[in-house]
Write a protein that holds these residues in place. Sequence first.
Motif, mmCIF file in Angstrom:
data_model
loop_
_atom_site.group_PDB
_atom_site.id
_atom_site.type_symbol
_atom_site.label_atom_id
_atom_site.label_comp_id
_atom_site.label_asym_id
_atom_site.label_seq_id
_atom_site.Cartn_x
_atom_site.Cartn_y
_atom_site.Cartn_z
ATOM 1 N N ALA A 128 0.875 -1.174 0.033
ATOM 2 C CA ALA A 128 0.053 -0.026 -0.059
ATOM 3 C C ALA A 128 0.951 1.163 -0.080
ATOM 4 C CB ALA A 128 -0.831 -0.121 1.267
ATOM 5 N N ARG A 129 1.853 1.406 1.011
ATOM 6 C CA ARG A 129 2.970 2.412 0.772
ATOM 7 C C ARG A 129 3.515 2.372 -0.477
ATOM 8 N NH1 ARG A 129 4.616 4.884 5.562
ATOM 9 N NH2 ARG A 129 3.394 3.922 7.621
ATOM 10 N N LEU A 130 3.907 1.324 -1.056
ATOM 11 C CA LEU A 130 4.577 1.551 -2.491
ATOM 12 C C LEU A 130 3.762 1.985 -3.576
ATOM 13 C CD1 LEU A 130 6.793 0.962 -4.582
ATOM 14 C CD2 LEU A 130 5.541 -1.481 -4.840
ATOM 15 N N GLU A 131 2.555 1.597 -3.512
ATOM 16 C CA GLU A 131 1.474 2.546 -4.525
ATOM 17 C C GLU A 131 1.422 3.943 -4.188
ATOM 18 O OE1 GLU A 131 -2.443 1.714 -7.018
ATOM 19 O OE2 GLU A 131 -1.889 0.302 -5.616
ATOM 20 N N GLU A 132 1.490 4.515 -3.037
ATOM 21 C CA GLU A 132 1.303 5.739 -2.765
ATOM 22 C C GLU A 132 2.553 6.478 -3.145
ATOM 23 O OE1 GLU A 132 -0.290 7.016 1.068
ATOM 24 O OE2 GLU A 132 -1.978 5.864 1.121
ATOM 25 N N GLN A 133 3.599 5.794 -2.741
ATOM 26 C CA GLN A 133 4.898 6.406 -3.133
ATOM 27 C C GLN A 133 5.015 6.515 -4.653
ATOM 28 O OE1 GLN A 133 7.278 3.356 -1.462
ATOM 29 N NE2 GLN A 133 8.070 4.653 0.503
ATOM 30 N N LEU A 134 4.698 5.531 -5.356
ATOM 31 C CA LEU A 134 4.623 5.741 -6.910
ATOM 32 C C LEU A 134 3.842 7.084 -7.248
ATOM 33 C CD1 LEU A 134 4.599 2.249 -7.746
ATOM 34 C CD2 LEU A 134 6.325 3.648 -8.567
ATOM 35 N N GLN A 135 2.849 7.286 -6.820
ATOM 36 C CA GLN A 135 1.950 8.427 -6.914
ATOM 37 C C GLN A 135 2.485 9.533 -6.651
ATOM 38 O OE1 GLN A 135 -2.632 7.709 -5.909
ATOM 39 N NE2 GLN A 135 -1.611 5.932 -5.080
ATOM 40 N N VAL A 136 3.270 9.814 -5.320
ATOM 41 C CA VAL A 136 4.034 10.930 -5.035
ATOM 42 C C VAL A 136 5.044 11.328 -5.732
ATOM 43 C CG1 VAL A 136 5.133 11.781 -3.324
ATOM 44 C CG2 VAL A 136 2.930 10.888 -2.752
ATOM 45 N N VAL A 137 6.070 10.320 -5.969
ATOM 46 C CA VAL A 137 7.284 10.535 -6.886
ATOM 47 C C VAL A 137 7.131 10.880 -8.359
ATOM 48 C CG1 VAL A 137 9.265 9.433 -7.576
ATOM 49 C CG2 VAL A 137 8.602 8.827 -5.336
ATOM 50 N N THR A 138 6.194 10.220 -8.827
ATOM 51 C CA THR A 138 5.715 10.643 -10.294
ATOM 52 C C THR A 138 4.905 11.680 -10.475
ATOM 53 O OG1 THR A 138 3.877 8.898 -10.315
ATOM 54 C CG2 THR A 138 5.991 8.057 -11.217
ATOM 55 N N GLY A 139 3.944 12.037 -9.551
ATOM 56 C CA GLY A 139 3.545 13.376 -9.340
ATOM 57 C C GLY A 139 4.132 14.348 -9.169
ATOM 58 N N LEU A 140 5.019 14.429 -8.248
ATOM 59 C CA LEU A 140 6.055 15.648 -8.207
ATOM 60 C C LEU A 140 6.920 15.760 -9.660
ATOM 61 C CD1 LEU A 140 7.496 14.607 -4.613
ATOM 62 C CD2 LEU A 140 6.061 16.743 -5.193
ATOM 63 N N TRP A 141 7.404 14.554 -10.072
ATOM 64 C CA TRP A 141 8.177 14.816 -11.300
ATOM 65 C C TRP A 141 7.204 15.597 -12.366
ATOM 66 C CZ3 TRP A 141 10.376 9.114 -11.160
ATOM 67 C CH2 TRP A 141 11.572 9.070 -10.401
ATOM 68 N N ARG A 142 6.008 15.272 -12.425
ATOM 69 C CA ARG A 142 5.397 15.113 -13.778
ATOM 70 C C ARG A 142 4.541 16.663 -13.545
ATOM 71 N NH1 ARG A 142 3.582 9.068 -14.492
ATOM 72 N NH2 ARG A 142 5.343 8.382 -15.236
ATOM 73 N N THR A 143 4.573 17.395 -12.504
ATOM 74 C CA THR A 143 3.883 18.743 -12.235
ATOM 75 C C THR A 143 4.476 19.641 -13.007
ATOM 76 O OG1 THR A 143 3.100 18.042 -9.858
ATOM 77 C CG2 THR A 143 3.262 20.201 -10.655
ATOM 78 N N PRO A 144 3.697 20.370 -13.822
ATOM 79 C CA PRO A 144 4.275 21.408 -14.782
ATOM 80 C C PRO A 144 5.106 22.423 -14.008
ATOM 81 C CG PRO A 144 2.225 20.864 -15.564
ATOM 82 C CD PRO A 144 2.505 20.243 -14.212
ATOM 83 N N PRO A 145 6.356 22.876 -14.466
ATOM 84 C CA PRO A 145 6.855 24.164 -13.865
ATOM 85 C C PRO A 145 6.032 25.271 -13.381
ATOM 86 C CG PRO A 145 8.033 23.248 -15.717
ATOM 87 C CD PRO A 145 6.776 22.534 -15.803
#
Length: 308
Positions: A128-145
């Motif tokens: 469960a933590r892994l899935e949330e981590q993936l959402q956070v990590v990729t979400g941070l990277w993909r947020t437009p400048p």
Amino acid sequence: MRLRIFTEPQQGASYETQLAVARAAEDLGFDAFFRSDHYLVMGGGTGEPGPTDSWVTLGALARETSRIRLGTLVTAGTFRLPGPLAIAVAQVDRMSGGRVDIGLGTGWYEAEHTAYGIPFPSLGERFARLEEQLQVVTGLWRTPPGERFSFSGEYYTVADSPALPKPVRPEGPPVIIGGTGARRTPRIAALYADEYNVPFHVPEDTGAAYERVREACREQGRTRPLVYSVAQVVCCGRDEAEVRRRADAIGRDADDMRREGLAGTPGEIVDKIGRFAELGAECVYLQVLDLDDLEHIELIAAEVLAKV
């Protein structure tokens, strides 16, 4: 077929040893240098000089290499909070000029958690933590400048983050999910992965795992391509005596390795890689366990890499 060198430095390798292997891999034409993410030796031995942190090491290698890709197979989700992990990986990606891949998993080796004071929750919670981590990590990277990122989950909350630094590519470094679990792993791979890896399984089991992930992709309506890969311990020799000498040096049985890994003459190894290719594998991680035997890597480059 892309061949990548994959190492296990927790078994006892300094930064200097890893640098020598990474430079050899680059000079000899391999696609990447990867390393495990562990803090404790396995299967006996002292592990001296001691563990080296994967992302600290890869950050240094990013400045010491110029072509090969760099990454982990796989980073333990238990080791790092998702926000700091996103920062570290994005920084290494920029330091390398966009040559980073990240494998991310649940973490599994309880003894290393105990040895270094790292919490080790149940397997269900780790998934469960892994899935949330993936959402956070990729979400941070993909947020437009210039925009902000927020996330509210059961285990992690991110509020109004500037989502910096940015990796080189707007979508972020490729994410690798590995393992052969029947339910959770295929779904997570279908949702979040750029690459799905099956480690240390025979072709028949690898093919079955690939099919489970392909079915999960269909169920999730995924249309984006997914790279399929394998990881295999490698032990190559010009003749039987050399194969057995190298197997003995890493404490393995040559006959077992022929069945369960990539062992034998260059021709035997090329043939087995071909079997994985028939299943859809596009990339093979060659787990090299004796990091002082650079002649082994040179042989694989000359007689295997050149033929696949």
